[in-house]
Design a protein around this motif. Sequence first.
Motif, short mmCIF file in Angstrom:
data_model
loop_
_atom_site.label_atom_id
_atom_site.label_comp_id
_atom_site.label_asym_id
_atom_site.label_seq_id
_atom_site.Cartn_x
_atom_site.Cartn_y
_atom_site.Cartn_z
N THR A 206 0.93 -1.11 0.04
CA THR A 206 -0.03 0.09 -0.06
C THR A 206 0.82 1.35 -0.02
O THR A 206 2.04 1.32 0.60
N TRP A 207 0.44 2.25 -0.62
CA TRP A 207 1.16 3.62 -0.86
C TRP A 207 -0.05 4.84 -0.24
O TRP A 207 -1.10 4.70 -0.79
N GLY A 208 0.52 5.47 0.62
CA GLY A 208 -0.53 6.58 1.12
C GLY A 208 -0.48 7.84 -0.01
O GLY A 208 0.17 7.71 -0.92
N ALA A 209 -1.45 8.56 0.12
CA ALA A 209 -1.33 10.13 -0.63
C ALA A 209 -0.74 11.05 -0.05
O ALA A 209 -0.61 11.38 0.96
N SER B 103 8.17 8.79 -6.09
CA SER B 103 7.59 8.80 -7.23
C SER B 103 5.90 8.98 -7.46
O SER B 103 5.33 8.52 -6.36
N SER B 104 5.53 9.42 -8.53
CA SER B 104 3.97 9.43 -8.65
C SER B 104 3.54 8.03 -9.14
O SER B 104 2.35 7.71 -8.99
N TYR C 120 9.64 3.26 -2.34
CA TYR C 120 9.59 4.89 -2.65
C TYR C 120 8.36 5.44 -1.93
O TYR C 120 7.28 5.01 -1.69
N ALA C 121 8.65 6.64 -1.52
CA ALA C 121 7.62 7.43 -1.00
C ALA C 121 6.48 7.90 -2.17
O ALA C 121 7.06 7.91 -3.31
N LYS C 122 5.36 8.43 -1.88
CA LYS C 122 4.22 8.25 -3.03
C LYS C 122 3.95 9.90 -2.98
O LYS C 122 3.28 10.61 -2.21
N SER C 123 4.01 10.53 -4.35
CA SER C 123 3.20 11.68 -4.50
C SER C 123 2.11 11.21 -5.35
O SER C 123 1.77 10.38 -5.87
#
Length: 342
Positions: A91-94, A317-318, A324-327
């Motif tokens: 999962t990646w948060g916003a 990264s988008s 990776y952290a999420k944009s």
Amino acid sequence: MIELKIRKDNIFYLVLGMVLSGIICVSASSLLASNISYSNSNTSAKNVEEALNELYAKNNCDVSTTILSYDYTGYSQVYSPGCSGYFKLETWGAQGGTYNSTYYGGYGSYSTGIFYLVKDKKYFINVGGSTTTTSGGYNGGGGAINSDSRGSAFGGGGATSIATVDSLLKNLSSNQDSILIVAGGGGGAANFSGEYTYAGSAGGYLGVSASGMYPRCGTGGSQSAAGMANGTSVSAGGFGYGGTGTGSYSSAGGGGGYYGGGGGNTYPGAGSAAGGGGSGYIGDLESSSVFTKHMTCYNCQTSTDASTMTNTTTNVSSTATADYAKSGNGYARITYLGTTLN
């Protein structure tokens, strides 16, 4: 007794007819399937043939093909596996709302681990949303306040969660055992007449606190408590949601998370306050001999404890990328590993 006599040449034509019929049917079905358009927001399939192939893989839990991806939709999505087995959850948060490229919203974090999913049981995925307004992002992003036209503040990003109950994360405080995994959302950015503050990114075991010219920025959420602003509960977050910005001028919302980040809380003489980041959760997930459950977040505090393992990164990264952290908006992925763990 009834005796049936069939000549050899009749058998030849009968078999030939069956073969030709089968070829025609298969060719026709493939042709039709690949030329009929198909649209479903919960799948990447573009035609009926791709949809059937995807459905077949889901129902048979094929290790080589069962990878389910979930983009942001603004509503709950559901997965019911076709077999019981071990699945890798990601999962990646916003990201929180952004003012500009320098004073940007905090990034979403990444959480991953292994869980044994049960055949035909429903698992609910809520992918966090980013925001470009004072409204908080979907699944727990805190709202912002702009009480003066000279300022700009933005809502926090939403968390991404997977649970066995169909509900937003904030409604599961009394049913925390239903939660499998959480990736936190980042805090919102804020400015007032050129007075800027830096939003906090989502964390693993601990969200990142916002910082800047004034002391009332939101702090990060943890594994047991929500973030606040300047030690006050006025703009504190809560379980599953970020705090709402409050005060005199421009205050941003906190990011959603297992526990949300605090919202900003300005006062006369302090023009802007950014939001803190939410925390993640991997407590009940498993590891294997070749894979360790963990969380990854942007410039965050690390942990070596097995239940809160957290790594830090400066990679962003988008596109949803492991570690990776999420944009932008959040994301989720479920991958079938098999019936046993290595």
